[in-house]
Design a protein around this motif. Structure first.
Motif, PDB file in Angstrom:
ATOM      1  N   LYS A   1     -16.283 -58.074 -29.628  1.00 42.81           N
ATOM      2  CA  LYS A   1     -15.562 -56.848 -29.997  1.00 42.81           C
ATOM      3  C   LYS A   1     -14.578 -57.080 -31.139  1.00 42.81           C
ATOM      4  O   LYS A   1     -14.150 -56.135 -31.800  1.00 42.81           O
ATOM      5  CB  LYS A   1     -14.822 -56.273 -28.794  1.00 42.81           C
ATOM      6  CG  LYS A   1     -13.648 -57.094 -28.283  1.00 42.81           C
ATOM      7  CD  LYS A   1     -12.960 -56.397 -27.112  1.00 42.81           C
ATOM      8  CE  LYS A   1     -11.702 -57.149 -26.654  1.00 42.81           C
ATOM      9  NZ  LYS A   1     -12.056 -58.434 -26.023  1.00 42.81           N
TER      10      LYS A   1
ATOM     11  N   PHE B   1     -19.509 -56.397 -23.614  1.00 42.15           N
ATOM     12  CA  PHE B   1     -18.673 -55.923 -24.707  1.00 42.15           C
ATOM     13  C   PHE B   1     -17.190 -56.202 -24.515  1.00 42.15           C
ATOM     14  O   PHE B   1     -16.361 -55.797 -25.342  1.00 42.15           O
ATOM     15  CB  PHE B   1     -18.926 -54.434 -24.936  1.00 42.15           C
ATOM     16  CG  PHE B   1     -20.299 -54.167 -25.508  1.00 42.15           C
ATOM     17  CD1 PHE B   1     -20.684 -54.744 -26.700  1.00 42.15           C
ATOM     18  CD2 PHE B   1     -21.204 -53.358 -24.836  1.00 42.15           C
ATOM     19  CE1 PHE B   1     -21.944 -54.527 -27.232  1.00 42.15           C
ATOM     20  CE2 PHE B   1     -22.470 -53.122 -25.360  1.00 42.15           C
ATOM     21  CZ  PHE B   1     -22.837 -53.717 -26.559  1.00 42.15           C
TER      22      PHE B   1
ATOM     23  N   LEU C   1     -22.783 -51.121 -34.793  1.00 43.59           N
ATOM     24  CA  LEU C   1     -23.436 -51.183 -33.482  1.00 43.59           C
ATOM     25  C   LEU C   1     -24.428 -50.038 -33.396  1.00 43.59           C
ATOM     26  O   LEU C   1     -24.049 -48.870 -33.385  1.00 43.59           O
ATOM     27  CB  LEU C   1     -22.401 -51.081 -32.357  1.00 43.59           C
ATOM     28  CG  LEU C   1     -22.957 -51.050 -30.928  1.00 43.59           C
ATOM     29  CD1 LEU C   1     -23.763 -52.302 -30.618  1.00 43.59           C
ATOM     30  CD2 LEU C   1     -21.817 -50.887 -29.912  1.00 43.59           C
TER      31      LEU C   1
ATOM     32  N   GLY D   1     -22.128 -61.279 -25.651  1.00 41.11           N
ATOM     33  CA  GLY D   1     -20.738 -60.937 -25.901  1.00 41.11           C
ATOM     34  C   GLY D   1     -19.910 -62.097 -26.407  1.00 41.11           C
ATOM     35  O   GLY D   1     -18.778 -61.906 -26.866  1.00 41.11           O
TER      36      GLY D   1
END
Length: 395
Positions: A305, A300, A311, A274
């Motif tokens: 993000k 995430f 994805l 992440g």
């Protein structure tokens, strides 16, 4: 240039008469020929088929415009040649001539999809000035020992997709001796073994590494995480097992990561993933993740993000509800979560994905109604007509 206009040309089959301009003494005006403005020497020979073969292309036109026949050594008369492109022709399985390794000033060599076959000659290793080498193969090229590649000390781009690598080809040792290499594509090369560590990682300029669609049967090699310059890594469709190690956070420049199709790769997704703030594409489809989606919240919720555009996590044994945080992926263009066990309603937050063009939630256990804002995005053409949601229905 008699050796070019007569000797080399006479050996070629030219059904479309592409080389009709190869007459007279002013060779610098010939089709596909370029000369140095100062010396007048021929420095470039570009005979790429202008009608390239493709699935959607015109096969008859491609065949008509393909050069074939022989590649005669009279070409060696071009002593100042630094660019040679014979790609997209059809030489009917002809071997790459050993004399190609004698063009010591060559910087660019493209023999991709030229209908060349057999063993790649080690003499290509003499091209110490070469920066670009494309041997992408749609025929039956093979390589027994790749160590000759290590002599291409100026090489920056290497594409050998589809070339069959023999056992013990030493391809990784060869690449590790190329300090300037930036892009490597060894997809679909029948490679089954890979070293997990290297005494010293030398190819630290590497930006793109494509080893997809091979038979790599190992964990993800540790040396990979020592190349901080990597932006694009494709290890999809192999037999990789083990876990995605936390050391993935060393690859801070990563924009593209695809591990899809490695069915033996374990589902522990490190939180460090992440933190890849520059990542635009993440492919994890076909991996046995076997997690509730909310177990991935910490992954995430990171800076991933902010930039992610695609994805892919279909067929990964995901369960649970779709989280509201999906709406935070504001740049997401393609979201594939099909063929899982995701249940519950589609959250209204997905309607905030204004960049979304491709949404696949097919073959899950979703229920309820489609959020109104998702319909509005669809009607505004934010989402392509192949929007797949409940069961096998296309809306």
């Amino acid at each position: 240039m008699l050796f070019l206009g007569s000797g080399f040309k006479e050996g070629l089959k030219d059904p479309a008469n592409r080389l009709s301009s190869w007459v007279g003494e002013d060779c610098c005006r010939w089709e596909g020929v370029a000369c140095d403005n100062r010396t007048g020497h021929i420095i470039k020979l570009d005979l790429q088929n202008p009608h390239q073969f493709s699935v959607t292309g015109d096969l008859l036109l491609y065949n008509k415009w393909s050069l074939g026949g022989e590649l005669r050594p009279s070409l060696l008369g071009l002593k100042h040649l630094n660019y040679l492109d014979l790609s997209m022709n059809n030489f009917g399985g002809l071997r790459i001539p050993e004399f190609v390794g004698s063009f010591r000033q060559l910087k660019y060599l493209n023999l991709s999809n030229a209908g060349l076959g057999g063993l790649i000659p080690h003499q290509l290793g003499n091209l110490s000035s070469l920066q670009y080498l494309d041997l992408y193969n749609g025929f039956d090229l093979s390589i027994d020992n790749a160590l000759w590649i290590s002599h291409l000390s100026s090489l920056r781009y290497l594409n050998m997709m589809g070339v069959e690598f023999g056992e013990g080809a030493h391809w990784l040792q060869a690449l590790n001796m190329l300090p300037s290499i930036v892009e490597v594509c060894l997809s679909s090369c029948d490679i089954s073994t890979i070293l997990l560590s290297l005494p010293h990682v030398n190819f630290t300029s590497l930006s793109v590494l494509d080893l997809s669609n091979n038979h790599l049967n190992s964990t993800i090699p540790g040396w990979l995480f020592e190349i901080s310059s990597l932006e694009d890594v494709d290890l999809s469709e192999n037999l990789i097992w083990g876990i995605i190690p936390p050391a993935i956070n060393n690859l801070a420049s990563l924009k593209f990561l695809d591990l899809s199709g490695n069915q033996f790769l374990e589902g522990k997704i490190p939180v460090a993933l992440g933190g890849l703030c520059k990542l635009k594409h993440l492919g994890l489809s076909g991996i046995n993740i076997s997690k509730n989606l909310h177990e991935l919240d910490e992954v995430f919720s990171g800076c991933i993000k902010n930039g992610l555009e695609t994805l892919y996590m279909w067929d990964t044994q995901l369960s649970g509800y779709l989280p509201d945080c999906l709406g935070d992926f504001r740049k997401l263009k393609s979201l594939h979560l099909g063929s899982n066990s995701i249940s519950g309603p589609i959250p209204a937050s997905i309607g905030r994905l204004s960049a979304l063009q491709d949404l696949d939630l097919w073959n899950n256990k979703l229920n309820g109604t489609i959020p109104e804002n998702l319909w509005k995005a669809y009607e505004a053409s934010f989402i392509r007509p192949q929007l797949e949601l409940f069961g096998g229905c296309h809306v």
